[in-house]
Design a protein around this motif. Structure first.
Motif, PDB file in Angstrom:
ATOM      1  N   THR A   4       0.924  -1.196   0.052  1.00  0.00           N
ATOM      2  CA  THR A   4      -0.063  -0.204  -0.025  1.00  0.00           C
ATOM      3  C   THR A   4       0.862   1.128  -0.085  1.00  0.00           C
ATOM      4  O   THR A   4       2.068   1.272   0.110  1.00  0.00           O
ATOM      5  CB  THR A   4      -0.915   0.076   1.406  1.00  0.00           C
ATOM      6  OG1 THR A   4      -0.025   0.204   2.370  1.00  0.00           O
ATOM      7  CG2 THR A   4      -1.662  -1.157   1.209  1.00  0.00           C
ATOM      8  N   ALA A   5       0.354   2.185  -0.350  1.00  0.00           N
ATOM      9  CA  ALA A   5       1.260   3.760  -0.294  1.00  0.00           C
ATOM     10  C   ALA A   5       1.450   3.995   1.135  1.00  0.00           C
ATOM     11  O   ALA A   5       2.900   4.399   1.263  1.00  0.00           O
ATOM     12  CB  ALA A   5       0.207   5.065  -0.802  1.00  0.00           C
ATOM     13  N   ALA A   6       0.621   3.441   2.184  1.00  0.00           N
ATOM     14  CA  ALA A   6       1.099   3.742   3.365  1.00  0.00           C
ATOM     15  C   ALA A   6       2.277   3.011   3.731  1.00  0.00           C
ATOM     16  O   ALA A   6       3.227   3.591   4.430  1.00  0.00           O
ATOM     17  CB  ALA A   6      -0.094   3.389   4.254  1.00  0.00           C
ATOM     18  N   GLU A   7       2.415   1.769   3.296  1.00  0.00           N
ATOM     19  CA  GLU A   7       3.537   0.882   3.776  1.00  0.00           C
ATOM     20  C   GLU A   7       4.621   1.461   2.941  1.00  0.00           C
ATOM     21  O   GLU A   7       5.883   1.494   3.580  1.00  0.00           O
ATOM     22  CB  GLU A   7       3.119  -0.460   3.291  1.00  0.00           C
ATOM     23  CG  GLU A   7       2.286  -1.377   3.970  1.00  0.00           C
ATOM     24  CD  GLU A   7       1.914  -2.626   3.343  1.00  0.00           C
ATOM     25  OE1 GLU A   7       1.184  -3.537   4.221  1.00  0.00           O
ATOM     26  OE2 GLU A   7       1.866  -2.791   2.297  1.00  0.00           O
ATOM     27  N   VAL A   8       4.346   1.921   1.561  1.00  0.00           N
ATOM     28  CA  VAL A   8       5.793   2.556   0.988  1.00  0.00           C
ATOM     29  C   VAL A   8       6.257   3.650   1.689  1.00  0.00           C
ATOM     30  O   VAL A   8       7.439   3.655   2.016  1.00  0.00           O
ATOM     31  CB  VAL A   8       5.318   2.919  -0.442  1.00  0.00           C
ATOM     32  CG1 VAL A   8       6.419   3.604  -1.188  1.00  0.00           C
ATOM     33  CG2 VAL A   8       5.196   1.539  -1.121  1.00  0.00           C
ATOM     34  N   ALA A   9       5.170   4.533   2.110  1.00  0.00           N
ATOM     35  CA  ALA A   9       5.777   5.885   2.669  1.00  0.00           C
ATOM     36  C   ALA A   9       6.492   5.382   4.193  1.00  0.00           C
ATOM     37  O   ALA A   9       7.546   6.005   4.422  1.00  0.00           O
ATOM     38  CB  ALA A   9       4.437   6.661   3.210  1.00  0.00           C
ATOM     39  N   ARG A  10       6.172   4.511   4.925  1.00  0.00           N
ATOM     40  CA  ARG A  10       6.765   4.096   6.276  1.00  0.00           C
ATOM     41  C   ARG A  10       7.970   3.302   5.887  1.00  0.00           C
ATOM     42  O   ARG A  10       9.076   3.788   6.674  1.00  0.00           O
ATOM     43  CB  ARG A  10       5.831   3.121   7.079  1.00  0.00           C
ATOM     44  CG  ARG A  10       6.096   2.703   8.207  1.00  0.00           C
ATOM     45  CD  ARG A  10       5.114   2.041   9.247  1.00  0.00           C
ATOM     46  NE  ARG A  10       5.013   0.725   8.505  1.00  0.00           N
ATOM     47  CZ  ARG A  10       3.482   0.541   8.113  1.00  0.00           C
ATOM     48  NH1 ARG A  10       2.575   1.544   8.009  1.00  0.00           N
ATOM     49  NH2 ARG A  10       3.147  -0.550   7.549  1.00  0.00           N
ATOM     50  N   GLU A  11       8.105   2.709   5.017  1.00  0.00           N
ATOM     51  CA  GLU A  11       9.411   1.913   4.856  1.00  0.00           C
ATOM     52  C   GLU A  11      10.404   2.806   4.222  1.00  0.00           C
ATOM     53  O   GLU A  11      11.419   2.811   4.363  1.00  0.00           O
ATOM     54  CB  GLU A  11       9.356   0.748   3.598  1.00  0.00           C
ATOM     55  CG  GLU A  11       8.457  -0.439   4.286  1.00  0.00           C
ATOM     56  CD  GLU A  11       9.238  -1.197   5.275  1.00  0.00           C
ATOM     57  OE1 GLU A  11      10.456  -1.113   5.264  1.00  0.00           O
ATOM     58  OE2 GLU A  11       8.854  -2.002   6.100  1.00  0.00           O
ATOM     59  N   LEU A  12      10.008   3.631   3.381  1.00  0.00           N
ATOM     60  CA  LEU A  12      11.305   4.720   2.695  1.00  0.00           C
ATOM     61  C   LEU A  12      11.085   6.041   3.403  1.00  0.00           C
ATOM     62  O   LEU A  12      11.719   6.950   2.858  1.00  0.00           O
ATOM     63  CB  LEU A  12      10.782   4.772   1.278  1.00  0.00           C
ATOM     64  CG  LEU A  12      10.568   3.580   0.472  1.00  0.00           C
ATOM     65  CD1 LEU A  12      10.631   3.636  -1.137  1.00  0.00           C
ATOM     66  CD2 LEU A  12      11.966   2.528   1.011  1.00  0.00           C
ATOM     67  N   GLU A  13      10.192   6.121   4.372  1.00  0.00           N
ATOM     68  CA  GLU A  13      10.407   7.707   5.277  1.00  0.00           C
ATOM     69  C   GLU A  13       9.964   8.721   4.349  1.00  0.00           C
ATOM     70  O   GLU A  13      10.678   9.771   4.276  1.00  0.00           O
ATOM     71  CB  GLU A  13      11.690   7.874   5.734  1.00  0.00           C
ATOM     72  CG  GLU A  13      12.195   6.483   6.707  1.00  0.00           C
ATOM     73  CD  GLU A  13      13.623   6.826   7.325  1.00  0.00           C
ATOM     74  OE1 GLU A  13      14.128   7.863   6.918  1.00  0.00           O
ATOM     75  OE2 GLU A  13      14.045   5.907   8.147  1.00  0.00           O
ATOM     76  N   VAL A  14       8.688   8.665   3.609  1.00  0.00           N
ATOM     77  CA  VAL A  14       8.455   9.553   2.769  1.00  0.00           C
ATOM     78  C   VAL A  14       6.827   9.810   2.978  1.00  0.00           C
ATOM     79  O   VAL A  14       6.303   9.091   3.907  1.00  0.00           O
ATOM     80  CB  VAL A  14       8.688   9.345   1.298  1.00  0.00           C
ATOM     81  CG1 VAL A  14       9.994   9.321   0.710  1.00  0.00           C
ATOM     82  CG2 VAL A  14       7.690   8.195   0.710  1.00  0.00           C
ATOM     83  N   SER A  15       6.251  10.920   2.677  1.00  0.00           N
ATOM     84  CA  SER A  15       4.799  10.993   2.812  1.00  0.00           C
ATOM     85  C   SER A  15       4.017  10.247   1.815  1.00  0.00           C
ATOM     86  O   SER A  15       4.510   9.519   1.069  1.00  0.00           O
ATOM     87  CB  SER A  15       4.372  12.635   2.533  1.00  0.00           C
ATOM     88  OG  SER A  15       4.662  12.613   1.096  1.00  0.00           O
ATOM     89  N   GLU A  16       2.625   9.760   2.305  1.00  0.00           N
ATOM     90  CA  GLU A  16       1.685   8.951   1.304  1.00  0.00           C
ATOM     91  C   GLU A  16       1.658   9.725   0.198  1.00  0.00           C
ATOM     92  O   GLU A  16       1.589   8.934  -0.929  1.00  0.00           O
ATOM     93  CB  GLU A  16       0.618   8.883   2.407  1.00  0.00           C
ATOM     94  CG  GLU A  16       0.731   7.582   3.289  1.00  0.00           C
ATOM     95  CD  GLU A  16      -0.788   7.198   3.698  1.00  0.00           C
ATOM     96  OE1 GLU A  16      -1.578   6.821   2.881  1.00  0.00           O
ATOM     97  OE2 GLU A  16      -0.753   7.156   5.104  1.00  0.00           O
ATOM     98  N   ARG A  17       1.643  10.983   0.106  1.00  0.00           N
ATOM     99  CA  ARG A  17       1.401  11.469  -1.030  1.00  0.00           C
ATOM    100  C   ARG A  17       2.476  11.309  -2.037  1.00  0.00           C
ATOM    101  O   ARG A  17       2.341  11.158  -3.328  1.00  0.00           O
ATOM    102  CB  ARG A  17       1.323  13.283  -0.998  1.00  0.00           C
ATOM    103  CG  ARG A  17       1.058  14.052  -2.192  1.00  0.00           C
ATOM    104  CD  ARG A  17       0.696  15.329  -1.793  1.00  0.00           C
ATOM    105  NE  ARG A  17       0.742  16.504  -2.946  1.00  0.00           N
ATOM    106  CZ  ARG A  17       0.394  17.540  -3.000  1.00  0.00           C
ATOM    107  NH1 ARG A  17       0.490  18.224  -2.116  1.00  0.00           N
ATOM    108  NH2 ARG A  17       0.154  18.166  -4.020  1.00  0.00           N
ATOM    109  N   THR A  18       3.878  11.506  -1.545  1.00  0.00           N
ATOM    110  CA  THR A  18       5.183  10.965  -2.493  1.00  0.00           C
ATOM    111  C   THR A  18       5.095   9.586  -2.790  1.00  0.00           C
ATOM    112  O   THR A  18       5.164   9.243  -3.968  1.00  0.00           O
ATOM    113  CB  THR A  18       6.208  11.371  -1.694  1.00  0.00           C
ATOM    114  OG1 THR A  18       6.204  12.874  -1.017  1.00  0.00           O
ATOM    115  CG2 THR A  18       7.458  11.079  -2.341  1.00  0.00           C
ATOM    116  N   ALA A  19       4.547   8.823  -2.013  1.00  0.00           N
ATOM    117  CA  ALA A  19       4.310   7.393  -2.176  1.00  0.00           C
ATOM    118  C   ALA A  19       3.542   7.025  -3.656  1.00  0.00           C
ATOM    119  O   ALA A  19       4.048   6.414  -4.334  1.00  0.00           O
ATOM    120  CB  ALA A  19       4.190   6.542  -0.876  1.00  0.00           C
TER     121      ALA A  19
END
Length: 315
Positions: free
Chosen positions: A14-29
């Motif tokens: 999910t975008a939330a998982e990508v954001a958490r793993e890569l330390e970016v915002s969900e919008r960026t993910a």
């Protein structure tokens, strides 16, 4: 790259998982996931509860073709010894989280396996090639396996022992292996290593071991052995910068005296060499001990006065 590796590892994110793993915002993910799809990468999204992003048909990308050796080489530049920019290091530290499990531990080990210490010991006018067995020993450090080490000491005597490789250090042009042995932690010059056969047994690595900190302690001890003579002096405040440039780690700065000067200790190999180094710094320092260094400075001063006071003026 990290998103693609995450997709290959987890099949769906999910975008939330990508954001958490890569330390970016969900919008960026979400933007980056959309960009992958726009660029033609076979990525698609599933809407609704339990949705996320997948690779079409479980597709694989060429990024999965990274071998373990290539992954280790890539993440060598993520460690504290690297000359890479902070942004590159940060990106690689994020990418390592997305690597397949078999590669991840070795990539993380690679990032902490090497320390670069640019200061030389002594002088070496010729830049030597990397030692023959450097790659083998670094591989043993990263894989965490013991090595049967053949070693030739300064006298030419060859010994063999089993060691626990803990890290590699580049000290100027020379390379060293830091390893655990039956006699405690030891340092070996890699250009004197004659053989290095992995035993397959795991390395016993202290839980609190830090290669950079361990090397600082080793280097400080070696420097003290190479420069055993300590000279005490008083330095004017504006001379401290000059002393730091001249002596580096051989200088220890103490407290200020009632007269405003600063106590310093300067290490050298012997009184003759140290007095020669100090002779041109009389504008800033006064040596107060030991007497052998003061006597040598007085002798240098007398010689200079006698030699140059008799010279005729330049025309």
């Amino acid at each position: 790259m990290a998103i693609l590796l995450l997709l290959q590892q987890r099949e769906q994110v999910t975008a939330a998982e990508v954001a958490r793993e890569l330390e970016v915002s969900e919008r960026t993910a979400r933007r980056d996931l959309d960009a992958l799809s726009t660029a033609g990468v076979p990525v698609y999204s599933l809407q609704g509860r339990g949705g996320g992003w997948r690779l079409v048909g479980g597709a694989r990308t060429d990024l999965s073709g990274l071998t373990a050796g290539e992954a280790r080489a890539l993440f060598l530049v993520a460690g504290p010894a690297s000359a890479a920019t902070p942004a590159v290091k940060a990106a690689l530290r994020k990418l390592v989280r997305a690597l397949p499990e078999p590669f991840r531990l070795q990539a993380e080990a690679a990032a902490s396996s090497l320390v670069l210490d640019p200061q030389r010991w002594g002088s070496s006018p010729v830049e030597p090639r990397p030692p023959r067995l450097l790659d083998d020993l670094q591989d043993a450090v990263i894989r965490g396996v013991q090595v049967r080490l053949g070693y030739v000491d300064r006298s030419g005597a060859e010994t063999e022992r089993t060691v626990h490789p803990l890290g590699i250090v580049a000290k100027g042009p020379s390379w060293y292996l830091v390893a655990g042995t039956d006699a405690g932690r030891r340092t070996f010059r890699i250009d004197r290593v004659s053989s290095a056969g992995p035993t397959g047994d795991p390395v016993h690595r202290p839980a609190d071991f830090d290669l950079a900190a361990s090397w600082r302690a080793i280097a400080d001890e070696v420097d003290r052995k190479r420069t055993p003579l300590e000279t005490q002096a008083l330095c004017t405040p504006d001379g401290i910068g000059v002393l730091r440039m001249a002596f580096g780690a051989r200088l220890e700065v103490g407290g200020a005296t009632t007269g405003g000067r600063i106590e310093v200790v300067i290490r050298g190999s012997n009184e003759y060499v140290l007095a020669g180094e100090l002779a041109g710094l009389g504008e800033w320092i006064e040596v107060i001990g030991p007497a052998t260094v003061r006597d040598r400075l007085a002798s240098i001063g007398t010689t200079l006065v006698e030699r140059y006071s008799r010279l005729p003026p330049l025309q």
